[in-house]
Design a protein around this motif. Structure first.
Motif, mmCIF file in Angstrom:
data_model
loop_
_atom_site.group_PDB
_atom_site.id
_atom_site.type_symbol
_atom_site.label_atom_id
_atom_site.label_comp_id
_atom_site.label_asym_id
_atom_site.label_seq_id
_atom_site.Cartn_x
_atom_site.Cartn_y
_atom_site.Cartn_z
ATOM 1 N N TRP A 59 40.669 51.309 25.190
ATOM 2 C CA TRP A 59 39.593 50.073 25.163
ATOM 3 C C TRP A 59 39.948 48.883 24.124
ATOM 4 N N GLU A 60 40.224 47.673 24.423
ATOM 5 C CA GLU A 60 40.298 46.804 23.324
ATOM 6 C C GLU A 60 38.940 46.036 23.389
ATOM 7 N N GLN A 61 38.853 45.354 22.022
ATOM 8 C CA GLN A 61 37.275 44.574 21.668
ATOM 9 C C GLN A 61 37.020 43.620 22.765
ATOM 10 N N ASP A 62 37.810 43.263 23.732
ATOM 11 C CA ASP A 62 37.485 42.134 24.746
ATOM 12 C C ASP A 62 36.993 42.761 26.039
ATOM 13 N N GLY A 63 37.379 43.976 26.064
ATOM 14 C CA GLY A 63 37.024 44.976 27.271
ATOM 15 C C GLY A 63 38.186 45.167 28.058
ATOM 16 N N MET A 64 39.441 44.754 27.770
ATOM 17 C CA MET A 64 40.355 45.155 28.392
ATOM 18 C C MET A 64 40.847 46.835 28.075
ATOM 19 N N ALA A 65 41.182 47.434 29.182
ATOM 20 C CA ALA A 65 41.243 48.847 29.219
ATOM 21 C C ALA A 65 42.926 49.205 29.822
ATOM 22 N N VAL A 136 45.448 41.401 40.716
ATOM 23 C CA VAL A 136 44.286 40.790 41.567
ATOM 24 C C VAL A 136 42.991 40.774 40.670
ATOM 25 N N TRP A 137 42.480 39.768 40.971
ATOM 26 C CA TRP A 137 40.992 39.490 40.051
ATOM 27 C C TRP A 137 39.847 39.012 41.179
ATOM 28 N N GLY A 144 33.679 38.807 36.565
ATOM 29 C CA GLY A 144 34.417 39.345 37.593
ATOM 30 C C GLY A 144 35.320 40.548 36.970
ATOM 31 N N LEU A 145 36.424 41.190 37.726
ATOM 32 C CA LEU A 145 37.219 42.325 37.290
ATOM 33 C C LEU A 145 38.606 42.150 37.804
ATOM 34 N N ALA A 146 39.341 42.317 36.875
ATOM 35 C CA ALA A 146 40.910 42.113 37.256
ATOM 36 C C ALA A 146 41.726 43.624 37.125
ATOM 37 N N PHE A 147 42.415 43.784 38.097
ATOM 38 C CA PHE A 147 43.346 44.838 37.981
ATOM 39 C C PHE A 147 44.864 44.355 37.794
ATOM 40 N N PRO A 200 33.924 37.464 31.650
ATOM 41 C CA PRO A 200 34.967 36.886 30.860
ATOM 42 C C PRO A 200 35.319 37.607 29.622
ATOM 43 N N VAL A 201 36.561 37.497 29.126
ATOM 44 C CA VAL A 201 36.792 37.927 27.891
ATOM 45 C C VAL A 201 36.271 37.697 26.665
#
Length: 209
Positions: A59-65, A136-137, A144-147, A200-201
């Motif tokens: 888990w990064e600080q911007d929420g990316m996993a 896909v976002w 929102g959510l992106a894969f 948003p990030v």
């Protein structure tokens, strides 16, 4: 969650089948492997049928996993393995789907209707091989959510089943990611990777720059 509001209508879940039947997926333990102010690593153990699995999440600080699913060698066979993400449809007004080219990928309203409303065979592509689709976002003007995935290494996809499907039912828009869609013996360890990003990030500035 994004901007203080949940994106999901229910927890994400793994769906699996093998031997002509659906397999139970049972959680075991979740551990924090390491922790810093800007980076956390977790490991979640669970079983798919009788197969032990581990999902390592970075888990990064911007929420990316960054997600890494590890399946050990066993005598079992998986016919299907999917991740279902049940999103709040009221927040999912728009969709962005990216293949492997520029300036021709769809960005606009999320597909309307009930049931299966879109799958990744409808996404633009140039030279992608097979059913793999990388991004896909779904979301609205604020959240929102992106894969996303760089490669289908470790996946096991047939040539008929879309890798990504969107299914709408009773206010839930489920993004289904299919990682295994053909009979796959686990005769060797298998690892597959993908990513999730809540947007948003970072916060929008209060005043235009």
């Amino acid at each position: 969650a994004s901007l203080g509001r949940p994106l999901l209508r229910a927890p994400m879940r793994w769906v699996a089948a093998g031997g002509g039947r659906e397999l139970s997926v049972k959680p075991d333990k979740l551990a924090v492997v390491s922790r810093r102010d800007d980076f956390v690593v977790t490991a979640a153990d669970f079983t798919i049928g009788g197969v032990k699995a581990t999902l390592r999440s970075e888990w990064e600080q911007d929420g990316m996993a960054r997600m890494v699913l590890s399946l050990p060698r066993s005598a079992a066979q998986l016919d299907r393995l999917s991740l279902e993400i049940p999103l709040d449809d009221s927040l999912m007004k728009y969709m962005h789907a990216c293949g492997d080219g520029l300036r021709f990928n769809y960005a606009g309203l999320a597909p309307p209707g009930e049931g299966l409303v879109w799958d990744s065979t409808k996404g633009n592509r140039n030279e992608l091989v097979g059913m793999f689709y990388p991004y896909v976002w779904l979301g609205g003007g604020e959240r929102g959510l992106a894969f996303f995935a760089d490669t289908d290494k470790g996946y096991s996809l047939n040539d008929q089943t879309p890798m990504i499907e969107l299914v709408r039912q009773a206010g839930v828009l489920t993004m289904r990611i299919n990682f295994i869609t053909r009979p796959t013996p686990l005769d060797q360890p298998r690892t597959l990777e993908f990513g999730l990003q809540a947007t948003p990030v970072k916060p929008m500035p209060e005043q235009p720059v």
